[in-house]
Write an enzyme that holds these catalytic residues in place. Structure first.
Site: not given
Ligand code: CAA
Ligand code: NAI
Length: 724
Positions: A80, A119, A122, A142
């Site tokens: 992210a 992310g 992910e 994270e």
């Protein structure tokens, strides 16, 4: 959602225009979507929008039978966009984009090079297949930002790779390489290709040709698991995390995957993610992430090339010199080490050999490298003349200004023009040392921490006349030695030791006034430090503080409090761990001690003599005083320009003094507590001791103007306005 095929700028909603940061290109019947958001392809709003739009386009593109997602530049996707975390979240949210990828009716393949992190992994887990090229790494880091994966990572990873792997990767945040990822089933294939597009296309071809069934992680059935495994993991992770929440929540989120449906698991993951995202720990760890990267960004060395750094000299092969030499050798530099005589050289060599041998045992160096170091890279001498070719020399002799001046005069005489002359002094005046040479512009402080081949911090102490390329060389040396270099100015103790002296004085006052060293240590352990200040003093050796107090005694101000209770221990020959007794007793060489009962007697006697009425401070009050002293001195250090920004102080305390990273350093912590509250406390304490508790002008000014240390970091208002 309208999509005009073949048009680069196509709509997914009436208001959305693609930024073109995710390109869509057909290679025969395979669509290649390239995420292009330098430097690390973070999943910003524009990328999420583009990715979603391109997935829609692919799904309805009859000429495409499969799609490959790749990253442009050095990495696949690093997660992210952390910079957006402070802003309100705007749709499409990442979990929805990933769900959309997974829902595709045709196979989507993630082709990973560099890293797929957070992310980024992910997104890859939302794809139906994952291919890695050589050297690629995947991970969910994270927790290091005080959060957990928030786009399905905690639910898809255990379904794909099993609970054990998820419990290894999520709470540790550590990335894994391709062979590990392949063995865990995270990668379907490791390609020999170095180019991710080629690797992805080849894999897509085989999927199309062989009709390989698509695999959606969300639909995999998690293996049955014994709930006790999660309890054990929570305990182990909590112990290591020492107060940091995210690794433990990471375990809980994986546990959720074992208890509920995927959809419910996603909701729970979201709740946990959002709670952490709004926490002080996340703010602190994000601050630490960006501060790490800001440390070397200094206007005075922007665009300035460092000087050559191949061969270095080290003067003094004691505790620090041997450690510095080890660190340099381990990182490929040649070292000439100078000592006073052959015997001292022998001791230095033995220490370096033990350090290097330890590194080989831990797999940090190869046996070949060890041989090369002792046959080629390390030279030992008693002759300063052998430093004539050194690019940089670090002096680490006794902490005595006269001895150091003598050494620098000799260096000035033998070193080549342009050599950097550095001192590892802890407290002495670098300007005074520079002044004995004919080349003060080449002189700098390079303050390493003990053990120097292990500790991360390096204070780069800039003296009045230090040239910018010498500063740049100091930072370059830090990079080569894999240290965290922080710029500091000249004062007694620079950034770290000066602040340490202040909070140590506050701790002694707390103890003298009624608490015990063990109370203070306990509070600081609970705060997140690995050790309390008195356990640290025992480790460093109580004789150091004793010598300092003896030097300081004649110079005391009339109203300055002076704490001599540790002297009573030293007088008995108790210098801490090395003598088996100090504030603690260390039975049979144990590294963890039990409280020394004599300390209670000593304190009772000292309080009686000094007619001190004991206060009964609560844990919270102890913490408040300790932290107020730290923050107040830190503010003075910034106010005087010794640290350029509050973030430089924060990173110094984190990397050199064990301040818990998840609290972001003392300045970040102060912002969280509220500067006004801290200032009010200081004013309150000043009623008892107005010598020690003098509020920093900077702190007063910030409170008055309603600003924070974070504002100074962001360049909102300069601390130089208050420079003394
Ligand atoms: N978002 C925004 N900016 C990022 C970023 C991210 N995820 N990752 C790195 N950057 C920025 C850095 O701040 C730096 O910016 P400046 O040049 O302005 O200082 C720049 O990218 C380059 O970064 P590095 O200096 O760290 O470059 P590197 O080559 O040494 O390392 C890296 C590259 C390994 C990707 C490293 O940057 C890294 O580890 N990044 C963080 C990865 C991460 O934590 N991802 C998880 C994000 S949270 C998430 O994804 C939550 C979720 O579940 C959705
Ligand atoms: P030490 O006493 O272990 O080592 C000093 C070494 O210098 C001795 O081996 C001595 O023989 C040698 N030496 C003295 N004069 C010399 C000369 N003229 N030429 C060549 N060699 C000479 O001391 P330590 O602890 O290594 O400290 C060295 C410096 O590093 C000091 O300035 C100290 O303040 C600083 N420092 C110490 C830290 C620590 O934790 N010990 C941490 C950071 C800095």
């Amino acid at each position: 959602m309208g999509i005009e095929r073949g048009d680069r700028e196509f709509c997914v909603s009436s208001s959305f225009k693609s930024s073109g940061q995710v390109s869509y290109e057909l290679h025969d019947d395979v669509a290649v979507m390239t995420v292009n958001n330098a430097p690390v392809n973070a999943l910003s709003l524009a990328i999420r929008q583009d990715l979603q739009a391109n997935i829609e386009r692919f799904d309805s593109d009859a000429s495409a039978k499969a799609a490959v997602i790749v990253g442009a530049g050095k990495v696949f996707i690093a997660g992210a966009d952390i910079r957006e975390f402070k802003l309100p979240a705007i749709e499409p949210h990442l979990p929805d984009v990933i769900d959309r990828i997974e829902e595709c009716t045709k196979p989507v393949i993630a082709a990973i090079h560099g890293v797929a992190l957070g992310g980024g992994l992910e997104v890859a887990l939302g794809c139906h297949f994952r291919v890695g090229v050589k050297g690629a790494k995947v991970g969910l880091p994270e927790v290091h930002l005080g959060i957990i994966p928030g786009a399905g990572g905690t639910q898809r990873l255990p379904r794909l790779a099993g609970y054990e792997k998820a419990l290894e990767m999520i709470p540790s945040g550590a990335p894994i390489g391709t062979s590990d990822a392949k063995a865990a089933g995270i990668l379907d294939h490791v390609s020999e290709e170095s180019d991710a597009v080629a690797a992805g296309l080849a894999f897509a071809r085989s999927v199309i040709d062989e009709g390989t069934p698509m695999r959606r992680c969300s639909q995999l059935v998690p293996a049955a698991v014994d709930a006790k495994m999660f309890e054990a993991a929570k305990l182990a992770v909590a112990k290591r995390a020492r107060g940091q929440m995210s690794p433990v929540v990471g375990v809980e989120a994986v546990e959720v995957a074992s208890q509920t449906s995927f959809a419910e698991g996603m909701e729970k993951e979201r709740e946990m993610f959002m709670a952490l995202k709004n926490s002080a720990q996340h703010r602190a760890l994000s601050h630490a992430f960006f501060s790490d990267r800001a440390l070397g960004k200094l206007p005075e060395i922007e665009g300035v090339a460092p000087r050559q750094l191949k061969a270095i000299g080290v003067i003094g092969g004691g505790t620090m010199g041997a450690g510095i030499a080890t660190s340099a050798l381990m990182n490929g530099l040649s070292v000439t080490l100078i000592e006073r005589d052959e015997e001292a050289l022998g001791r230095a060599k033995a220490t370096i050999a033990a350090n290097i041998g330890g590194a080989v045992k831990k797999g940090k160096l190869s046996a070949d490298q060890e041989v090369r170091i002792f046959e080629e890279a390390l030279k030992l001498s008693t002759d300063y003349g052998s430093l004539s070719n050194a690019d940089l020399v670090i002096e680490a002799v006794f902490e005595d200004i006269e001895v150091k001046k003598q050494v620098f005069k000799q260096l000035d005489a033998v070193c080549k023009a342009g050599a950097v002359l550095a001192t590892n002094t802890s407290y002495l005046d670098v300007d005074a040392i520079a002044a004995v040479t004919e080349r003060p512009e080449d002189v700098i402080g390079l303050h390493f921490f003990s053990p120097a081949h292990i500790m991360k911090l390096l204070e780069v102490v800039v003296a009045e006349k230090t040239a910018p390329d010498v500063i740049a060389t100091g930072f370059q040396l830090g990079k080569i030695m894999r240290k965290v270099a922080v710029r500091a100015g000249v004062c007694d103790g620079f950034i770290g030791n000066r602040i340490l002296a202040s909070y140590r004085t506050a701790a002694d006052a707390i103890v003298m006034d009624g608490s015990t060293p063990f109370d203070v240590d306990e509070v600081m352990l609970e705060f997140g430090f690995a050790m309390g200040p008195y356990a640290v003093a025992d480790l460093a050796g109580l004789d150091i503080g004793w010598a300092t107090r003896k030097r300081k005694a004649p110079t005391l101000a009339p109203n300055e409090r002076f704490f001599t209770f540790p002297d009573r221990l030293c007088e008995q020959g108790w210098f801490g761990q090395k003598t088996g007794k100090g504030f603690y007793i260390y039975e049979n060489g144990a590294r963890k001690g039990v409280p020394n009962p004599t300390v209670f007697e000593v304190l009772a006697e000292e309080r009686k003599q000094k007619k001190i009425t004991e206060q009964n401070l609560s844990k919270e009050q102890i913490l408040e005083r300790y932290m107020a002293a730290m923050v107040n001195e830190a503010a003075k250090v910034v106010e005087e320009g010794i640290a350029l920004r509050p973030l430089d102080v924060d990173m110094t305390l984190i990397y050199g003094y064990g301040f818990p990273r998840w609290r972001g350093g003392p300045m970040q912590y102060a912002d969280e507590v509220g500067l006004e509250k801290i200032l009010n406390n200081i004013r309150e304490y000043a009623r008892e001791d107005d010598y020690f508790w003098q509020p920093a002008k900077l702190l007063e000014e910030l409170v008055e103007s309603g600003r924070t240390f974070a504002d100074l970091n962001a360049g909102k208002g300069s601390q130089s306005a208050t420079k003394t």
